[in-house]
Each structure stands twice: as C-alpha cells, then as structure tokens.
Design an enzyme around this catalytic site. Structure first.
Site, PDB file in Angstrom:
ATOM      1  N   THR A 184     -21.163 -78.649 -31.258  1.00  0.00           N
ATOM      2  CA  THR A 184     -20.894 -78.980 -29.798  1.00  0.00           C
ATOM      3  C   THR A 184     -22.280 -78.786 -29.109  1.00  0.00           C
ATOM      4  OG1 THR A 184     -20.175 -76.772 -29.377  1.00  0.00           O
ATOM      5  CG2 THR A 184     -18.302 -78.070 -29.819  1.00  0.00           C
ATOM      6  N   LYS A 233     -14.676 -71.382  -6.412  1.00  0.00           N
ATOM      7  CA  LYS A 233     -13.950 -70.369  -5.960  1.00  0.00           C
ATOM      8  C   LYS A 233     -14.174 -69.817  -4.324  1.00  0.00           C
ATOM      9  CE  LYS A 233     -13.333 -69.043 -10.486  1.00  0.00           C
ATOM     10  NZ  LYS A 233     -14.678 -69.341 -11.293  1.00  0.00           N
ATOM     11  N   TRP A 254      -9.149 -72.441  -5.119  1.00  0.00           N
ATOM     12  CA  TRP A 254     -10.091 -73.048  -6.187  1.00  0.00           C
ATOM     13  C   TRP A 254     -10.029 -74.515  -5.663  1.00  0.00           C
ATOM     14  CZ3 TRP A 254      -8.266 -72.314 -12.135  1.00  0.00           C
ATOM     15  CH2 TRP A 254      -8.488 -70.930 -12.226  1.00  0.00           C
TER      16      TRP A 254
HETATM   17  P1  AMP Z   1     -17.508 -82.461 -25.959  1.00  0.00           P
HETATM   18  O1  AMP Z   1     -16.873 -81.629 -26.808  1.00  0.00           O
HETATM   19  O2  AMP Z   1     -18.877 -82.548 -25.822  1.00  0.00           O
HETATM   20  O3  AMP Z   1     -16.782 -83.912 -25.997  1.00  0.00           O
HETATM   21  O4  AMP Z   1     -16.972 -82.103 -24.477  1.00  0.00           O
HETATM   22  C1  AMP Z   1     -15.404 -81.694 -24.063  1.00  0.00           C
HETATM   23  C2  AMP Z   1     -15.318 -81.483 -22.684  1.00  0.00           C
HETATM   24  O5  AMP Z   1     -15.579 -82.703 -21.954  1.00  0.00           O
HETATM   25  C3  AMP Z   1     -13.986 -81.098 -22.253  1.00  0.00           C
HETATM   26  O6  AMP Z   1     -13.530 -79.804 -22.440  1.00  0.00           O
HETATM   27  C4  AMP Z   1     -13.992 -81.569 -20.636  1.00  0.00           C
HETATM   28  O7  AMP Z   1     -14.574 -80.662 -20.063  1.00  0.00           O
HETATM   29  C5  AMP Z   1     -14.950 -82.785 -20.777  1.00  0.00           C
HETATM   30  N1  AMP Z   1     -14.148 -83.952 -20.792  1.00  0.00           N
HETATM   31  C6  AMP Z   1     -13.749 -84.691 -21.964  1.00  0.00           C
HETATM   32  N2  AMP Z   1     -13.050 -85.882 -21.445  1.00  0.00           N
HETATM   33  C7  AMP Z   1     -12.971 -85.769 -20.203  1.00  0.00           C
HETATM   34  C8  AMP Z   1     -12.156 -86.454 -19.269  1.00  0.00           C
HETATM   35  N3  AMP Z   1     -11.553 -87.615 -19.559  1.00  0.00           N
HETATM   36  N4  AMP Z   1     -12.192 -85.958 -17.846  1.00  0.00           N
HETATM   37  C9  AMP Z   1     -12.776 -84.681 -17.699  1.00  0.00           C
HETATM   38  N5  AMP Z   1     -13.331 -84.036 -18.459  1.00  0.00           N
HETATM   39  C10 AMP Z   1     -13.547 -84.587 -19.729  1.00  0.00           C
END
Ligand code: AMP
Length: 540
Positions: A185, A437, A442
C-alpha cells in the site's frame, strides 16, 4: 459430520485452465508497449503461462519465492501472473509511480528474486539496480527485436526466455491458502506495507466481483481494466474475466482520453473500470470531440470518490455508473453501487444521490461502523463512524510485520469514516485523517471537494483543515482551474453556498497550478497540509 463433496482447491491455476477449456478462443487484446494492438486468447495465455512456470522452475524458483512485475496491463503481464502462481511463487506488483527510493525499498523488503519489467521502466530499474541485491535476473517483457542494450543483471527478452522451454509442464500443487500475490500500500507516511493475497482469497474475491451486482461479467461481456494490475490486484479483473470467459482488453501504457476511447469503441467494450482521474480525461475528450461510445454499458469508478458531476455526465451518455470503494487490504473491492429493487423506482436526482454513495458490500464482505469506543452505530444513513470490515479476502496482517491489525471481533479498521443507510448503502465521509474538526463537529472534505469540482471552471479540488484559533480547524479549499479559466474565490463560494450547511463552507480558497498526488493517483493531503500549515485564514 463432513459433507461428501470433493476437495477441489480454490487455486488460481483452475481459473486459467477453465478459461482455456471453455473459452479458449475468447480474445485478450493488448495495446502493446511496443506500439501496435496485438491479439491473443485464453488458450494462448494458458499455454504461455505454462512456459513461464516451467522457465521459473528451471531458473531455480521455489514455491513461496517472490517475483516482481513492473509492468502495464498487457497479455504478457497477465501470462506472467498465471505462470508465477502456477509455479507456486508469488507475483509482487510494483507500482512504477512510487518514488524510486520506495520502489527499491519494497523490492528489497519483498526479497524479489526475479523482476519482469516493461520496456518503459528499464531506465528506472537501471538507476536503482545497485540497491536491489536480492534480484538475480531481469526479464524484459518484449521480444529479441525490441530488446534494449541494458546493464541489468542477466537481462533477457521475455520471448526468448520462455522460448527456451516447451511448456510441457504441470502446475505445481499448492495449498489454496498459500500466498499468491503481494502488493504494497502506498501509505503517505512511514514505509509501505505489504498485503499478501492467497490463492483462495483471490478466487473468492473474483467470483464475488464477477456477479451481476458488481462487474456483471458473462462470456458475452468485454471488459477493459484501466485500473492497472499494479494497483490493488486490478480490482479482480485479471481473474474474474477469464473465470467468466469475458473478452479482455488491455490498454498498455496509453491511458489518455483519446487512447482509452479508441479501444473502448474499436473493441466494443461493455464494461470498464478505473479511477476518477482517468474518467475525467475520457469525459473531456468525449465533450471536446463530441463523440459517444456505442457499446459501453457499465463504468465502474473507485479508488477515490467519484464527483457527482462525473456520474451525471456518464449517465446522460446512457452509460450506467457503478461507484465502488475498496482498498489494497481488501483485495481490493469492498462495496459497489448497483441499484437494489427497493430503489428501482428512483429517477433523476434521487437516483444520482444513491449513485454518489459507494454502494453495498458484495457477498464475502461484512461491514460495520463504530464510534470511537468501538460501539456499533445504526445503519440510518446519518450516523457516521469508523468503517470496519471482515471477510475471506480481507488482510489479517501485513507481510513481515507482527503488528496486530484486527479488533477483538476480527474486523479490520479501514481508516475511513462512513455512514450506512437502511438499504445497506455505504457512503464515505472521509479518511479519518482528513476529516475536518470544526468546533467539535465534523466536516466532510470529500463532500466539499465533490461540490467544488461541479463548478464549470474547476479541474480539481482539495479541501483540508487549517488551524483556527476559535474553531480548532476550518476548511480551506484549494483548486486547480480548467485550462484557460480563472475562477474567482467569491464565485466559487457563491456556487457552493446553499448546497451544504453554512458552517461547512470553506473559510478561504487558494488557486494553484497543480495539486500533489500519491502514486495511486489520490490527492496527497499530507503534502498539501504541510504546504498550507502556516496559512492564515481571513477569519482567524
Ligand atoms: P488503496 O489501498 O490505495 O486503494 O486506497 C484505499 C483508500 O482509498 C480507501 O481506504 C479510501 O479512503 C479511498 N477510496 C477508495 N475508493 C473510494 C471511493 N469510491 N470513494 C472515496 N474514497 C475511496
């Protein structure tokens, strides 16, 4: 008493065996890194994956060894995944958009023995080669004719490498719980963390994703994954397409609006999936050229929140938008926005309201929202709290880390803040780190950003909390304008006013040339907060 059914292991080789036997002539089309569009099929992908597996074994690769790929979406990359897992080894997808030092760090952390690399990234690896002591050999994903001069250790062209074996090979027997894939990640702080998928997790996740309420794949479908194989397991598509016999179109290195449009149209794609940035480039192209897509039915968008204006525009073109949410730790899809029968009568704005939510969990994903003390919150569409998940394709720990990541009930805390409504639709309010905040309440940065990009002059928007003596934090809107436009702060605020609670409206607007992004294309709010840390709001 145990059931009397066969113990048929849920392993990845079963997927390509099935595709080759039932859908062998179904096409896999690639816009190759060398240039031309090339055509293959599932029978050929399997045949060549067997050569990859056989070649890896001859190279001395053992079950559990890690093989890195630094590559675009192409048939060769797909063959490599099946070949690597068929030899019992682990594909480690490296995101080429990471900083070079991070790439070196994760290849070293994973202790990759071989790297398969696209022509595009050979110079990148040459610059890093000294820092990659575990790598014994580099396979360049091309043929002898296109093989560059390179100093990379034991480098060889992929076609020559697999050409040295005949493919007379049997997939290695592996336990379905054995590791199959590794993806780090792209955390914005600290070192990246490795998520280790198993054969079983990939098979189950892909079956759940192929279903009608998710990707909706069938043998008649044609899917183009814009989402890269190196980003969160390609949202299952490398498995769910062959599993259903859907035709697969691989876009290679060219992801601009015109190139994606051309492939969607020429290959008569029915379903596609990618992040909002890519879809905004496609929309800009379609609007500028006044072109429409004749076959596309389903467009899946996720990775970041899809702005309302984007959903509206695609729907107006007659393309159904499925808003999905997930994360690398979830293989990655955790929810997707198909329309349940209870909402079937909705039209117009009310329907778009539902599509702006991130959808409901497919089978295999269990969800809950909790307050700070861990107490579950109701599914009323209003209460928001920490989103936690559980399932056979959700991480239980990070690779080579002893840190526990599950709560006492076995749930993984996603780090997202969300609401869930009575119909089960989840809506992301924010990353817990990004929520603003203000005076103990929020404010959702995502909601403000989505509103701001609805303004015709705005290309991209980010909202961050900035220190305020009275309220603790207040929202600052930072935007990049569309080319040739110069919106004024007052107009932007006037445009947003009335659409959210008054006290949510940003206290200030900054117009910048570019916003910082992470390697997976998300807004890098850590960098942005650093940049505006000393910013004085007019209200302060
Ligand atoms: P990754 O592991 O790089 O795919 O990142 C995951 C994060 O991307 C999630 O925990 C969310 O914060 C964000 N994320 C993924 N899809 C969405 C979505 N459709 N809307 C808002 N945030 C998203």
């Amino acid at each position: 008493m145990l059931g009397l059914m066969q113990d048929w292991p849920l392993v990845i080789s079963k997927i390509i065996d099935y595709a080759a036997s039932q859908h062998g002539s179904r096409e896999v089309v690639t816009r190759s890194v060398e240039g031309p569009v090339t055509r293959s099929d599932y029978a050929s992908v399997r045949r060549r994956a067997l050569q990859v597996a056989q070649r890896l074994v001859r190279e001395g690769i053992s079950p559990g060894d890690r093989i890195a790929t630094l590559a675009w979406n192409t048939a060769r990359h797909l063959e490599a995944w099946y070949g690597i897992t068929g030899a019992g080894a682990i594909y480690h997808t490296v995101n080429p958009r990471l900083f070079p030092e991070q790439i070196a760090w994760i290849i070293d952390h994973a202790q990759d023995r071989i790297v398969l690399v696209d022509l595009t990234f050979v110079p990148l690896l040459e610059a890093l080669a000294d820092k990659l002591p575990t790598v014994e050999r580099y396979i360049v994903l091309t043929d002898a004719a296109h093989m560059p001069e390179t100093k990379l250790r034991n480098a060889i062209a992929y076609e020559q490498w697999i050409g040295e074996v005949d493919g007379d090979f049997r997939w290695l027997d592996v336990d379905e719980r054995a590791a199959a894939g590794l993806c780090y990640t792209s955390g914005t702080t600290g070192h990246p963390k490795g998520v280790l998928y198993s054969h079983r997790s990939n098979v189950l996740h892909s079956m759940a994703l192929a279903a009608p309420d998710a990707l909706g794949l069938a043998s008649r479908s044609c899917i183009l994954p814009v989402v890269p194989l190196f980003h969160a397991n390609s949202w299952s598509i490398a498995f769910s397409a062959p599993m259903t016999g859907a035709k697969l179109v691989m876009p290679g290195a060219r992801l601009d609006g015109a190139s994606v449009f051309e492939l969607l149209e020429s290959e008569q794609v029915t379903c596609t999936a990618g992040v909002p940035t890519v879809w905004s480039m496609l929309l800009q192209y379609m609007e500028a050229e006044q072109r429409r897509l004749s076959s596309l039915q389903r467009l899946v968008v996720g990775g970041s929140a899809a702005p309302r204006s984007m959903i509206e525009k695609f729907e107006a073109y007659g393309i159904e938008v499925f808003h999905a949410w997930g994360m690398t730790e979830m293989s990655p899809v955790g929810s997707i926005g198909s329309i349940k029968p209870a909402l079937g009568a909705l039209r117009g704005d009310a329907l778009i309201d539902v599509k702006c939510k991130q959808g409901f969990a497919p089978f295999t994903v269990e969800m809950k929202i909790t307050d700070e003390t861990g107490r579950p919150l109701p599914w009323d569409g209003k209460s928001f709290g920490r989103l936690k998940v559980k399932g056979p394709a959700v991480a239980s720990a990070y690779y080579r880390s002893d840190d526990p990541i599950l709560d006492e009930a076995g749930y993984f805390d996603t780090g997202d803040v969300a609401t869930i409504d009575t119909n089960g639709y989840m809506s992301i309010t924010d990353r817990s780190k990004d929520v603003i905040k203000s005076g103990g309440e929020w404010i959702s940065s995502i909601e403000l950003e989505n509103l701001a990009v609805g303004h015709p002059d705005v290309a991209e928007a980010a909202v961050i909390g900035v220190a305020h003596p009275k309220w603790g934090e207040r929202p600052l809107l930072v935007i990049t304008p569309k080319p040739g436009r110069s919106p004024r702060s007052e107009d932007l605020l006037a445009f947003m006013s009335g659409k959210v609670a008054r006290w949510w409206l940003p206290d200030d607007v900054q117009i910048v040339e570019a916003l910082p992004h992470t390697a997976t294309g998300k807004l890098d709010k850590v960098k942005l907060r650093e940049r505006f840390r000393a910013h004085r709001l007019p209200s302060a």
